[in-house]
Write a protein that holds these residues in place. Structure first.
Motif, PDB file in Angstrom:
ATOM      1  N   GLY A  31       0.801  -1.214   0.000  1.00  0.00           N
ATOM      2  CA  GLY A  31       0.000   0.000   0.000  1.00  0.00           C
ATOM      3  C   GLY A  31       0.835   1.265   0.000  1.00  0.00           C
ATOM      4  N   GLN A  32       2.162   1.123  -0.099  1.00  0.00           N
ATOM      5  CA  GLN A  32       3.065   2.267  -0.147  1.00  0.00           C
ATOM      6  C   GLN A  32       3.982   2.132  -1.351  1.00  0.00           C
ATOM      7  N   GLU A  33       4.550   3.256  -1.774  1.00  0.00           N
ATOM      8  CA  GLU A  33       5.428   3.259  -2.946  1.00  0.00           C
ATOM      9  C   GLU A  33       6.445   4.385  -2.795  1.00  0.00           C
ATOM     10  N   TYR A  34       7.635   4.188  -3.376  1.00  0.00           N
ATOM     11  CA  TYR A  34       8.629   5.255  -3.440  1.00  0.00           C
ATOM     12  C   TYR A  34       8.293   6.152  -4.629  1.00  0.00           C
ATOM     13  N   ALA A  35       8.595   7.438  -4.498  1.00  0.00           N
ATOM     14  CA  ALA A  35       8.323   8.371  -5.593  1.00  0.00           C
ATOM     15  C   ALA A  35       9.363   9.487  -5.568  1.00  0.00           C
ATOM     16  N   GLN A  36       9.543  10.109  -6.743  1.00  0.00           N
ATOM     17  CA  GLN A  36      10.406  11.286  -6.847  1.00  0.00           C
ATOM     18  C   GLN A  36       9.532  12.476  -7.198  1.00  0.00           C
ATOM     19  N   VAL A  37       9.707  13.571  -6.475  1.00  0.00           N
ATOM     20  CA  VAL A  37       8.882  14.760  -6.662  1.00  0.00           C
ATOM     21  C   VAL A  37       9.248  15.417  -7.987  1.00  0.00           C
ATOM     22  N   LEU A  38       8.250  15.609  -8.851  1.00  0.00           N
ATOM     23  CA  LEU A  38       8.478  16.283 -10.130  1.00  0.00           C
ATOM     24  C   LEU A  38       8.336  17.792  -9.980  1.00  0.00           C
ATOM     25  N   ARG A  39       7.222  18.226  -9.394  1.00  0.00           N
ATOM     26  CA  ARG A  39       7.036  19.667  -9.190  1.00  0.00           C
ATOM     27  C   ARG A  39       6.073  19.917  -8.050  1.00  0.00           C
ATOM     28  N   MET A  40       6.268  21.063  -7.423  1.00  0.00           N
ATOM     29  CA  MET A  40       5.409  21.481  -6.325  1.00  0.00           C
ATOM     30  C   MET A  40       4.243  22.273  -6.906  1.00  0.00           C
ATOM     31  N   ASN A  71      10.978  19.442  -1.676  1.00  0.00           N
ATOM     32  CA  ASN A  71      11.344  20.182  -2.878  1.00  0.00           C
ATOM     33  C   ASN A  71      11.298  19.256  -4.085  1.00  0.00           C
ATOM     34  N   ALA A  72      11.326  19.845  -5.269  1.00  0.00           N
ATOM     35  CA  ALA A  72      11.370  19.053  -6.501  1.00  0.00           C
ATOM     36  C   ALA A  72      12.666  18.254  -6.526  1.00  0.00           C
TER      37      ALA A  72
END
Length: 140
Positions: A31-40, A71-72
């Motif tokens: 139910g969880q996943e890693y992610a990278q922030v693209l934009r705020m 932050n992005a």
């Protein structure tokens, strides 16, 4: 005019940020996943590229909202929603060294850039950057 009774203002009430100690590395669960922030996007929302290949609109939880600054380019742990696949909730932000550890453990794929800001600051040998001299403009 009322007399000041307190000691200091908003910054004193906020306190010092003394959470620099090492914390235990938290891995994803079901139910969880890693992610990278693209934009705020503002208002506590952001757009993130999850490791499973889906772009999701993420909401920063209230506990993190004014305490942890996202932050992005940051690596975050998001909680997926059962009823909305295109939306998720940010649970945790990984520090740069924690994200590097996740990459070493094989949790993050190789194509993920962990610390984009550090790579840009070193970037004297970056061949993608376009530089120009004002002397060159005088010749035109």
């Amino acid at each position: 005019m009322p007399k000041n009774k307190g000691k200091g203002g908003k910054n004193r009430r906020r306190g010092k940020n003394e959470n620099e100690e090492k914390r235990e590395l938290i891995f994803k669960e079901d139910g969880q996943e890693y992610a990278q922030v693209l934009r705020m996007l503002g208002n506590g929302r952001l757009e993130a590229q999850c490791i499973d290949g889906t772009k999701r609109l993420c909401h920063i939880r209230g506990k993190m909202r004014k305490k942890v600054w996202v932050n992005a380019g940051d690596i975050v742990l998001v909680g997926l929603r059962d009823y909305q696949d295109a939306k998720a909730d940010v649970i945790l932000k990984y520090m740069a060294d924690e994200a590097r550890s996740l990459k070493q453990y094989g949790e993050l794929p190789e194509h993920i850039r962990v610390n984009d800001t550090d790579a840009m600051m070193e970037g004297e040998d970056n061949e993608n950057a376009e530089y120009f001299d004002f002397d060159d403009l005088a010749e035109i």
